[in-house]
Enzyme design. Structure first.
Site, PDB file in Angstrom:
ATOM      1  N   LYS A  78       0.827  -1.201   0.000  1.00 60.74           N
ATOM      2  CA  LYS A  78       0.000   0.000   0.000  1.00 60.74           C
ATOM      3  C   LYS A  78       0.875   1.271   0.000  1.00 60.74           C
ATOM      4  CE  LYS A  78      -4.050  -2.013   0.074  1.00 60.74           C
ATOM      5  NZ  LYS A  78      -3.725  -3.363  -0.394  1.00 60.74           N
TER       6      LYS A  78
HETATM    7  C1  LIG Z   1      -9.659  -2.154  -1.561  1.00 58.73           C
HETATM    8  C2  LIG Z   1      -9.138  -2.986  -0.416  1.00 58.73           C
HETATM    9  N1  LIG Z   1      -9.915  -3.183   0.650  1.00 58.73           N
HETATM   10  C3  LIG Z   1      -9.495  -3.906   1.696  1.00 58.73           C
HETATM   11  C4  LIG Z   1      -8.252  -4.476   1.730  1.00 58.73           C
HETATM   12  C5  LIG Z   1      -7.854  -5.326   2.890  1.00 58.73           C
HETATM   13  O1  LIG Z   1      -6.763  -4.834   3.590  1.00 58.73           O
HETATM   14  P1  LIG Z   1      -5.798  -5.841   4.422  1.00 58.73           P
HETATM   15  O2  LIG Z   1      -5.048  -6.650   3.429  1.00 58.73           O
HETATM   16  O3  LIG Z   1      -4.914  -4.901   5.191  1.00 58.73           O
HETATM   17  O4  LIG Z   1      -6.662  -6.643   5.305  1.00 58.73           O
HETATM   18  C6  LIG Z   1      -7.393  -4.270   0.648  1.00 58.73           C
HETATM   19  C7  LIG Z   1      -6.031  -4.844   0.679  1.00 58.73           C
HETATM   20  O5  LIG Z   1      -5.547  -5.510  -0.140  1.00 58.73           O
HETATM   21  C8  LIG Z   1      -7.855  -3.515  -0.465  1.00 58.73           C
HETATM   22  O6  LIG Z   1      -7.069  -3.321  -1.531  1.00 58.73           O
END
Ligand SMILES: Cc1ncc(COP(=O)(O)O)c(C=O)c1O
Length: 377
Positions: free
Chosen positions: A184
């Site tokens: 990210k």
């Molecule tokens: C649009 C979106 N929402 C939610 C997430 C979930 O985040 P995490 O991987 O930190 O749980 C991601 C991560 O890949 C994402 O790209």
């Protein structure tokens, strides 16, 4: 293996020093560094945002739905073009995901109109995703949700640092959710932030993060509390001090890193102009600030995407897909359907993501563009 990989961490001695200082501090979780990171993130967002650091972005989304009392028999409108986490959390609280479509083949975000079409008497909440770090039309979406009495969650996983007319995305709805996964814009490895303006919602988020407990280990260590009550059943979605320390360094780097992503993205756009490959979000509203999280492209209709990925691989260029159509996953067959979101279905089948990260060189963008144009020719 790759000449140019999809993403590279923007880390240097500052992250290393922050980690070492944390290890030497003798306190590993939910301490002063968490408080520092939450405070700095809140100042960065403005709008009186109350920030709760959590273990990842999915935890943030899950907690948001729990804090807004979304549950069985409710419907939650989500974008069809997104990571499956948004759909998963809706189902995990017992509600039903309903797909809103992309605005168009050039604006891939959901619009207020696409959401309005999906509202039924059961609709309880809306989740929007600022895809690739480009802000959705939040003034219109927030107005719609307010008028129809719907809760609004912003998934800002792609967009720390984005805003509309000076207001940070993540502060337009009831709850904003951030991911700090490795790839990210703000990279921690695993981590997230859940943000609310309302004090009551924010308090519930804090309870949900840590077993519903009314005091923290740090409070007891500092002599501020002797014991605790449990206000409501909660989870353990806490972040540790090491991650918070990295997060604070990354937050300092965010403005420059996002600006560099913007320059690289503009270079891709110039390189690919006039070709058969389209770059979405060409017309960003004058008052909108993007985070340029990823570099998504639309391949020409009928193009063999797998062959393009293979050709790029041979040239040493890594690519990816954001996102495969999640309604084709085993767990989603019969739950949601492609015909609910025809524009997103088209994009999911033709999308290709090219490398983009702040330490990338202009020459890297030129090489990737050249190899891509050869691969689609
Ligand atoms: C649009 C979106 N929402 C939610 C997430 C979930 O985040 P995490 O991987 O930190 O749980 C991601 C991560 O890949 C994402 O790209």
């Amino acid at each position: 293996m790759w000449k140019i990989q999809l993403f590279k961490l923007n880390f240097d001695h500052r992250e290393r020093d922050a980690v070492l200082a944390t290890l030497e501090s003798g306190w590993l979780t939910m301490g002063e560094r968490i408080i520092g990171f939450e405070t700095a993130f809140g100042e960065h967002l403005g709008q009186g945002a109350r920030c709760t650091a959590v273990s990842n972005g999915t935890a943030a989304l899950h907690m948001a739905l729990l804090a807004l009392n979304v549950g069985p028999d409710d419907e939650v409108i989500i974008p069809a073009l997104t990571f499956v986490a948004d759909a998963n959390v809706v189902r995990l609280v017992g509600a039903r995901p309903v797909l809103a479509d992309c605005t168009s083949l050039t604006d891939w975000n959901v619009s207020a109109e696409s959401i309005a079409q999906k509202i039924t008497p059961r609709t309880k909440a809306v989740i929007v995703v600022h895809y690739a770090g480009f802000p959705c039309d939040m003034p219109a979406i927030a107005k719609l949700c307010h008028e129809r009495g719907l809760k609004l969650v912003e998934d800002v996983a792609h967009g720390p640092g984005i805003s509309i007319a000076g207001q940070s995305c993540g502060t337009f709805g009831d709850v904003g959710c951030y991911s700090f996964f490795s790839n990210k814009n703000l990279s921690i490895g695993e981590g997230g932030m859940v943000v609310a303006g309302d004090e009551g919602i924010s308090q519930r988020l804090r309870y949900l993060r840590s077993h519903g407990m009314t005091t923290l280990t740090l409070d007891r260590h500092k002599g501020r509390a002797i014991t605790y009550d449990v206000a409501e059943p909660g989870l353990n979605y806490r972040m540790d001090e090491i991650r918070a320390a990295i997060g604070s360094v990354q937050l300092d780097k965010l403005p420059a890193a996002n600006a560099r992503r913007g320059e690289l993205s503009a270079r891709y756009r110039r390189n690919l102009a006039g070709s058969t490959v389209q770059m979405p979000f060409g017309e960003l509203a004058a008052d909108a600030v993007s985070a340029y999280h990823i570099l998504p492209l639309l391949l020409p209709a009928g193009c063999n995407r797998i062959a393009v990925i293979e050709a790029l691989k041979v040239a040493g260029v890594q690519s990816s897909i954001h996102y495969p159509p999640f309604w084709e996953f085993a767990a989603y067959k019969g739950v949601v359907a492609a015909q609910d979101a025809p524009v997103a279905a088209d994009i999911c089948n033709r999308e290709l993501t090219m490398p983009l990260f702040p330490t990338m060189l202009d020459a890297d963008v030129d090489l990737v563009s050249e190899e891509l144009l050869k691969a689609v020719a």
